[in-house]
Design a protein around this motif. Sequence first.
Motif, mmCIF file in Angstrom:
data_model
loop_
_atom_site.group_PDB
_atom_site.id
_atom_site.type_symbol
_atom_site.label_atom_id
_atom_site.label_comp_id
_atom_site.label_asym_id
_atom_site.label_seq_id
_atom_site.Cartn_x
_atom_site.Cartn_y
_atom_site.Cartn_z
ATOM 1 N N TRP A 1 0.748 -1.160 -0.025
ATOM 2 C CA TRP A 1 -0.044 -0.044 0.160
ATOM 3 C C TRP A 1 1.111 1.173 0.020
ATOM 4 O O TRP A 1 0.355 2.375 -0.520
ATOM 5 C CB TRP A 1 -1.023 0.069 1.168
ATOM 6 N N ARG A 2 2.064 1.078 0.529
ATOM 7 C CA ARG A 2 2.816 2.376 0.527
ATOM 8 C C ARG A 2 3.269 2.871 -0.737
ATOM 9 O O ARG A 2 3.287 4.195 -1.181
ATOM 10 C CB ARG A 2 4.067 2.264 1.361
ATOM 11 N N ASN A 3 3.493 1.751 -1.557
ATOM 12 C CA ASN A 3 3.850 2.216 -2.881
ATOM 13 C C ASN A 3 2.636 2.518 -3.959
ATOM 14 O O ASN A 3 2.775 3.217 -5.058
ATOM 15 C CB ASN A 3 4.766 1.155 -3.686
ATOM 16 N N LEU A 4 1.694 2.204 -3.404
ATOM 17 C CA LEU A 4 0.365 2.116 -4.460
ATOM 18 C C LEU A 4 0.063 3.498 -4.815
ATOM 19 O O LEU A 4 -0.129 3.801 -6.152
ATOM 20 C CB LEU A 4 -0.765 1.606 -3.553
ATOM 21 N N PRO A 5 0.128 4.315 -3.818
ATOM 22 C CA PRO A 5 -0.402 5.831 -4.431
ATOM 23 C C PRO A 5 0.363 6.448 -5.677
ATOM 24 O O PRO A 5 -0.097 6.732 -6.630
ATOM 25 C CB PRO A 5 -0.140 6.674 -3.056
ATOM 26 N N LYS A 6 1.659 6.231 -5.463
ATOM 27 C CA LYS A 6 2.810 6.860 -6.282
ATOM 28 C C LYS A 6 2.534 5.690 -7.691
ATOM 29 O O LYS A 6 2.182 6.749 -8.750
ATOM 30 C CB LYS A 6 4.033 6.798 -5.983
ATOM 31 N N ASN A 7 2.223 4.616 -7.757
ATOM 32 C CA ASN A 7 2.056 3.726 -8.883
ATOM 33 C C ASN A 7 0.851 4.026 -9.632
ATOM 34 O O ASN A 7 0.485 3.884 -10.499
ATOM 35 C CB ASN A 7 2.292 2.273 -8.685
ATOM 36 N N ALA A 8 -0.297 4.259 -8.621
ATOM 37 C CA ALA A 8 -1.515 4.539 -9.340
ATOM 38 C C ALA A 8 -1.728 5.855 -9.535
ATOM 39 O O ALA A 8 -2.915 6.142 -10.179
ATOM 40 C CB ALA A 8 -2.595 4.168 -8.270
ATOM 41 N N GLY A 9 -0.984 6.789 -9.277
ATOM 42 C CA GLY A 9 -1.036 8.436 -9.638
ATOM 43 C C GLY A 9 -2.081 8.889 -8.823
ATOM 44 O O GLY A 9 -2.657 9.989 -9.007
ATOM 45 N N LEU A 10 -1.739 8.568 -7.527
ATOM 46 C CA LEU A 10 -2.796 9.000 -6.580
ATOM 47 C C LEU A 10 -2.005 10.139 -5.619
ATOM 48 O O LEU A 10 -0.870 9.551 -5.237
ATOM 49 C CB LEU A 10 -3.657 8.078 -5.689
ATOM 50 N N GLU A 11 -2.538 11.129 -4.981
ATOM 51 C CA GLU A 11 -1.723 11.696 -3.911
ATOM 52 C C GLU A 11 -2.325 11.688 -2.895
ATOM 53 O O GLU A 11 -2.890 12.752 -2.165
ATOM 54 C CB GLU A 11 -1.754 13.271 -4.422
ATOM 55 N N ARG A 12 -2.287 10.353 -2.357
ATOM 56 C CA ARG A 12 -2.993 10.137 -1.109
ATOM 57 C C ARG A 12 -2.023 9.201 -0.216
ATOM 58 O O ARG A 12 -1.089 8.481 -0.965
ATOM 59 C CB ARG A 12 -4.399 8.859 -1.256
ATOM 60 N N CYS A 13 -2.201 9.110 0.828
ATOM 61 C CA CYS A 13 -1.550 8.134 1.622
ATOM 62 C C CYS A 13 -1.849 6.710 1.443
ATOM 63 O O CYS A 13 -2.997 6.727 1.003
ATOM 64 C CB CYS A 13 -1.888 8.566 3.028
ATOM 65 N N GLY A 14 -0.886 5.950 1.472
ATOM 66 C CA GLY A 14 -1.107 4.627 1.168
ATOM 67 C C GLY A 14 -2.308 4.077 2.205
ATOM 68 O O GLY A 14 -2.919 3.124 1.793
ATOM 69 N N LYS A 15 -2.181 4.409 3.282
ATOM 70 C CA LYS A 15 -2.980 3.896 4.319
ATOM 71 C C LYS A 15 -4.555 4.481 4.027
ATOM 72 O O LYS A 15 -5.501 3.666 3.896
ATOM 73 C CB LYS A 15 -2.774 4.639 5.780
ATOM 74 N N SER A 16 -4.192 5.474 3.423
ATOM 75 C CA SER A 16 -5.887 6.142 3.206
ATOM 76 C C SER A 16 -6.373 5.476 1.911
ATOM 77 O O SER A 16 -7.861 5.085 1.866
ATOM 78 C CB SER A 16 -5.833 7.756 2.655
ATOM 79 N N CYS A 17 -5.616 4.801 0.785
ATOM 80 C CA CYS A 17 -5.831 4.069 -0.276
ATOM 81 C C CYS A 17 -6.398 2.793 0.308
ATOM 82 O O CYS A 17 -7.525 2.261 -0.154
ATOM 83 C CB CYS A 17 -4.649 4.071 -1.031
ATOM 84 N N ARG A 18 -5.503 2.389 1.327
ATOM 85 C CA ARG A 18 -6.134 0.803 1.783
ATOM 86 C C ARG A 18 -7.544 1.078 2.337
ATOM 87 O O ARG A 18 -8.357 0.191 2.202
ATOM 88 C CB ARG A 18 -5.345 0.287 2.720
ATOM 89 N N LEU A 19 -7.735 1.866 3.199
ATOM 90 C CA LEU A 19 -9.087 2.272 3.883
ATOM 91 C C LEU A 19 -10.059 2.538 3.039
ATOM 92 O O LEU A 19 -11.415 1.938 3.027
ATOM 93 C CB LEU A 19 -8.944 3.199 4.778
ATOM 94 N N ARG A 20 -9.958 3.352 1.859
ATOM 95 C CA ARG A 20 -10.884 3.366 0.785
ATOM 96 C C ARG A 20 -11.143 2.050 0.070
ATOM 97 O O ARG A 20 -12.403 1.848 0.134
ATOM 98 C CB ARG A 20 -10.214 4.674 -0.153
ATOM 99 N N TRP A 21 -10.077 1.367 -0.103
ATOM 100 C CA TRP A 21 -10.555 0.151 -0.822
ATOM 101 C C TRP A 21 -11.451 -0.850 -0.103
ATOM 102 O O TRP A 21 -12.193 -1.390 -0.506
ATOM 103 C CB TRP A 21 -9.036 -0.487 -1.293
ATOM 104 N N THR A 22 -10.772 -1.156 1.192
ATOM 105 C CA THR A 22 -11.354 -2.073 2.128
ATOM 106 C C THR A 22 -12.713 -1.680 2.691
ATOM 107 O O THR A 22 -13.531 -2.680 2.835
ATOM 108 C CB THR A 22 -10.349 -2.392 3.392
#
Length: 418
Positions: free
Chosen positions: A86-107
């Motif tokens: 999840w830490r690398n996800l925002p950068k790879n996905a083109g998101l300006e979000r914290c990885g944790k935020s991405c994980r929470l949004r997804w889950t």
Amino acid sequence: MPHLSLFLSNLIALLSNYKSQSSFDSKSKPSDLQLHIKFDNNISCATAEMGRAPCCDKNGLKKGPWTTEEDALLVDYMQKHGPGNWRNLPKNAGLERCGKSCRLRWTNYLRPDIKRGRFSFEEEETIIQLHSILGNKWSAIAARLPGRTDNEIKNYWNTHIRKRLLKMGIDPVTHAPRIDLLDLSSILSSYMCNNPAAALLNLSSLLSSTQQQQPLVNPELLRLATNLLSIKHENPELCSQNYNLHDQNQLCNSQQQNSQVLPSLQSHDQLQNLIQGDFSVDVAKMKQLMQVINAEGYSPNMTNFNCPTVSQENMVPSNFGADHETAVCQPSYVPCTTSSDPTNVPDLPENYFQSLNYNRSSDFSFDSVMSTPYSSPTGLNSSGTYINSSTEDEKESYCSDWWKFEIPESALDINDIM
DNA sequence: AAACGCCGCAACCGCCGAGGT
DNA sequence: AACCTCGGCGGTTGCGGCGTT
């Protein structure tokens, strides 16, 4: 890459020294130091602050509600790569979000298997029963409810179930009846709405709560309640469906003024005796109580009706997983349809009452908790009747009269919990 | 119509444990 | 053994919607 680790270790030491010397505050605005070490966004977040590291470098990262574009980016990335890192996800996905935020949004929101919409009655049953066992282990509870997230369950508990239990005079933490939490008006309301059985259910909750060292039941309160039973018996015309709470209160006050009008009928004397006794209402007494009511014609099926009965302290372990020997006594709340027909009470197995008679002194086992039969007509995943499929008021009414929480076996595997 | 308060829920925060180095 | 990363968890916050005044 060992050399990288060594480098980082040295860097950490450097930063540590720098921090101690310059009173560097990691929570302040980005400093030159932070910008300097941003050779890798993934590393800087862990190294810029000793002790507990933030999940990521929050500088410049977006917070707050997600936009549809962000959702689309995340979903697209997840469909291609799946979860993980999840830490690398925002950068790879083109998101300006914290990885944790991405994980929470997804889950909690974007995951395709999430079941949206209102909780079914079966789901609510399961939540309450599991909570009585597991406490605030939302993830464990969520694991038993397919498609529901821990966050969703937690929110639902805090906003709906908890309040309802409090209204019913049930401690949402211990699941034990508590007179100081009870909304007496709900008892009176239940009673006056031609549902004396519901009133008795609440009354019996009070009685069963007196297993604790200090009686929680105010005798005057119980006297009032029994007076109401007497009133109902002697003045059935007063208790129409349309009897509103205001009138109830007036009636209540008038009875208090008339005062101490104790029930004259023998059955009510018996009831009074039960109430004024040692406050230790066990199964036998509850049955006796039900027989009294039954004899009065309140409900032909009352002997089959099972009230929350606790033979000892109501105990719910907070550390259930750690101590399986801890006694668990939990009431079983029986929800029934709101009906003006007081005879409309559920038929339950004869041994159901017995199964509720948890005794702390006896060996407690999961079996005793799990032996509660599952009588719900629909499965957990069925399109069961949604409790708020109608209005919220109807739902409240529906849920406050009768309660029984039973766990579908499919939803509760002890081995899984353990 | 505006102001206010309440409520529900999505999102965030801080802590923790497992696993890796 | 010590430390770090990562993911998970429970508690809390804040915002938007809604109802009431």
